[in-house]
Design a protein around this motif. Structure first.
Motif, PDB file in Angstrom:
ATOM      1  N   LYS A 174       0.828  -1.205   0.000  1.00  0.00           N
ATOM      2  CA  LYS A 174       0.000   0.000   0.000  1.00  0.00           C
ATOM      3  C   LYS A 174       0.864   1.256   0.000  1.00  0.00           C
ATOM      4  O   LYS A 174       0.611   2.202  -0.767  1.00  0.00           O
ATOM      5  CB  LYS A 174      -0.925  -0.001   1.222  1.00  0.00           C
ATOM      6  CG  LYS A 174      -1.900   1.165   1.270  1.00  0.00           C
ATOM      7  CD  LYS A 174      -2.842   1.040   2.462  1.00  0.00           C
ATOM      8  CE  LYS A 174      -3.851   2.191   2.501  1.00  0.00           C
ATOM      9  NZ  LYS A 174      -4.778   2.054   3.666  1.00  0.00           N
ATOM     10  N   GLN A 177       2.811   1.554  -3.439  1.00  0.00           N
ATOM     11  CA  GLN A 177       1.944   1.935  -4.553  1.00  0.00           C
ATOM     12  C   GLN A 177       1.485   3.384  -4.412  1.00  0.00           C
ATOM     13  O   GLN A 177       1.268   4.074  -5.415  1.00  0.00           O
ATOM     14  CB  GLN A 177       0.746   0.981  -4.640  1.00  0.00           C
ATOM     15  CG  GLN A 177       1.161  -0.410  -5.112  1.00  0.00           C
ATOM     16  CD  GLN A 177      -0.003  -1.284  -5.512  1.00  0.00           C
ATOM     17  OE1 GLN A 177      -1.159  -0.988  -5.234  1.00  0.00           O
ATOM     18  NE2 GLN A 177       0.310  -2.368  -6.190  1.00  0.00           N
ATOM     19  N   ASN A 180       4.380   5.309  -5.780  1.00  0.00           N
ATOM     20  CA  ASN A 180       4.370   5.227  -7.240  1.00  0.00           C
ATOM     21  C   ASN A 180       3.331   6.167  -7.839  1.00  0.00           C
ATOM     22  O   ASN A 180       3.584   6.843  -8.842  1.00  0.00           O
ATOM     23  CB  ASN A 180       4.086   3.794  -7.676  1.00  0.00           C
ATOM     24  CG  ASN A 180       4.212   3.623  -9.179  1.00  0.00           C
ATOM     25  OD1 ASN A 180       5.168   4.079  -9.793  1.00  0.00           O
ATOM     26  ND2 ASN A 180       3.243   2.964  -9.785  1.00  0.00           N
ATOM     27  N   SER A 181       2.159   6.251  -7.199  1.00  0.00           N
ATOM     28  CA  SER A 181       1.097   7.121  -7.711  1.00  0.00           C
ATOM     29  C   SER A 181       1.478   8.591  -7.620  1.00  0.00           C
ATOM     30  O   SER A 181       0.964   9.423  -8.380  1.00  0.00           O
ATOM     31  CB  SER A 181      -0.206   6.873  -6.936  1.00  0.00           C
ATOM     32  OG  SER A 181      -0.122   7.380  -5.610  1.00  0.00           O
ATOM     33  N   TYR A 208       6.111  -5.176  -5.732  1.00  0.00           N
ATOM     34  CA  TYR A 208       5.077  -4.463  -4.976  1.00  0.00           C
ATOM     35  C   TYR A 208       4.434  -3.359  -5.824  1.00  0.00           C
ATOM     36  O   TYR A 208       3.231  -3.086  -5.725  1.00  0.00           O
ATOM     37  CB  TYR A 208       5.673  -3.858  -3.711  1.00  0.00           C
ATOM     38  CG  TYR A 208       5.939  -4.847  -2.597  1.00  0.00           C
ATOM     39  CD1 TYR A 208       5.725  -6.220  -2.781  1.00  0.00           C
ATOM     40  CD2 TYR A 208       6.439  -4.432  -1.360  1.00  0.00           C
ATOM     41  CE1 TYR A 208       5.982  -7.122  -1.746  1.00  0.00           C
ATOM     42  CE2 TYR A 208       6.706  -5.321  -0.336  1.00  0.00           C
ATOM     43  CZ  TYR A 208       6.470  -6.669  -0.549  1.00  0.00           C
ATOM     44  OH  TYR A 208       6.717  -7.548   0.476  1.00  0.00           O
ATOM     45  N   ILE A 209       5.268  -2.715  -6.651  1.00  0.00           N
ATOM     46  CA  ILE A 209       4.745  -1.668  -7.533  1.00  0.00           C
ATOM     47  C   ILE A 209       3.721  -2.242  -8.497  1.00  0.00           C
ATOM     48  O   ILE A 209       2.680  -1.643  -8.781  1.00  0.00           O
ATOM     49  CB  ILE A 209       5.877  -0.985  -8.308  1.00  0.00           C
ATOM     50  CG1 ILE A 209       6.758  -0.162  -7.339  1.00  0.00           C
ATOM     51  CG2 ILE A 209       5.329  -0.075  -9.403  1.00  0.00           C
ATOM     52  CD1 ILE A 209       7.990   0.429  -8.004  1.00  0.00           C
ATOM     53  N   ASP A 210       4.023  -3.442  -9.011  1.00  0.00           N
ATOM     54  CA  ASP A 210       3.150  -4.065 -10.008  1.00  0.00           C
ATOM     55  C   ASP A 210       2.036  -4.917  -9.418  1.00  0.00           C
ATOM     56  O   ASP A 210       1.180  -5.411 -10.154  1.00  0.00           O
ATOM     57  CB  ASP A 210       3.997  -4.956 -10.933  1.00  0.00           C
ATOM     58  CG  ASP A 210       4.995  -4.153 -11.755  1.00  0.00           C
ATOM     59  OD1 ASP A 210       4.701  -2.977 -12.028  1.00  0.00           O
ATOM     60  OD2 ASP A 210       6.052  -4.699 -12.099  1.00  0.00           O
ATOM     61  N   LYS A 213      -4.005  -4.142  -6.803  1.00  0.00           N
ATOM     62  CA  LYS A 213      -4.569  -3.531  -5.588  1.00  0.00           C
ATOM     63  C   LYS A 213      -5.788  -4.317  -5.125  1.00  0.00           C
ATOM     64  O   LYS A 213      -6.509  -4.878  -5.923  1.00  0.00           O
ATOM     65  CB  LYS A 213      -4.941  -2.068  -5.858  1.00  0.00           C
ATOM     66  CG  LYS A 213      -3.741  -1.193  -6.188  1.00  0.00           C
ATOM     67  CD  LYS A 213      -4.164   0.230  -6.394  1.00  0.00           C
ATOM     68  CE  LYS A 213      -2.966   1.112  -6.693  1.00  0.00           C
ATOM     69  NZ  LYS A 213      -3.333   2.514  -6.871  1.00  0.00           N
TER      70      LYS A 213
END
Length: 213
Positions: A174, A177, A180-181, A208-210, A213
């Protein structure tokens, strides 16, 4: 790409605005180049307002723009930001696009209203009324990309609500990501810093990035 001709024109406008409104009015022009997001500031007037200078990196708002479709970017006028030493700025952000609709520059105005707020508070002491706080925290303007990355990491931890030592895999996913956002991984070598902070490998970071969700 922002041409020298356009930059010269924008710089001329920025110098005029800064001269018109004085030393509390900072004008910043960011060149948007995905290949170099560590040195976006190509023109700045009254940089003492945010303690930045020519060649410094982006604010969080600037970094986030690269994660969005340029068609979704609309000028953000008259909002509040804070410096890290506590001063309050009244800001506006203009998104400048080329004939193809691609973002090529950001023109930002930051006016230090701290003294005006102090004067306003003195006047309001005579006519005090109840006000509701804005639930959305104002953006901070970092002095460099390392400070920006530190701010984003702290935001990601706050989002989860627990220290890294107590985070589960899902918590870390969480947080990462979220980073990344916000465009955190556009900063050079940010992956190394984030991996170290969350005590994971670079391979795990990318997974984890990929992760869905």
């Amino acid at each position: 790409m922002l041409t020298d001709e356009k930059l010269n024109f924008l710089s001329q406008v920025g110098k005029a605005l800064a001269g018109q409104f004085g030393e509390n009015c900072e004008i910043v022009i960011h060149r948007i180049d995905p290949n170099d997001m560590n040195h976006t500031i190509v023109s700045i007037e009254n940089g003492q307002v945010s303690s930045r200078q020519l060649g410094d990196g982006p604010s969080q708002i600037v970094l986030e723009t690269l994660k969005k479709d340029p068609a979704e970017l609309h000028d953000h006028i008259n909002y509040i930001t804070h410096t890290h030493d506590g001063r309050v700025l009244k800001s506006s952000t203009l998104y400048l696009k080329n004939e193809k609709g691609e973002l090529e520059a950001i023109f930002a105005i930051n006016y230090d209203v701290s003294n005006l707020i102090m004067a306003e508070n003195v006047l309001h002491s005579f006519i005090a009324v109840e006000t509701k706080e804005d639930p959305n925290e104002p953006n901070f303007i970092p002095q460099n990309v390392n400070e920006l990355l530190d701010d984003l990491i702290q935001e990601s931890v706050k989002l989860v609500g627990k220290p890294v030592s107590l985070m589960t895999k899902e918590d870390k996913v969480k947080s990462i990501q979220f980073l990344n956002s916000k465009g955190a991984f556009l900063v050079t070598k940010s992956g190394d810093k984030v991996s170290q902070y969350f005590n994971i490998s670079k391979y795990t970071l990318y997974s984890y990035i990929d992760a869905k969700k």
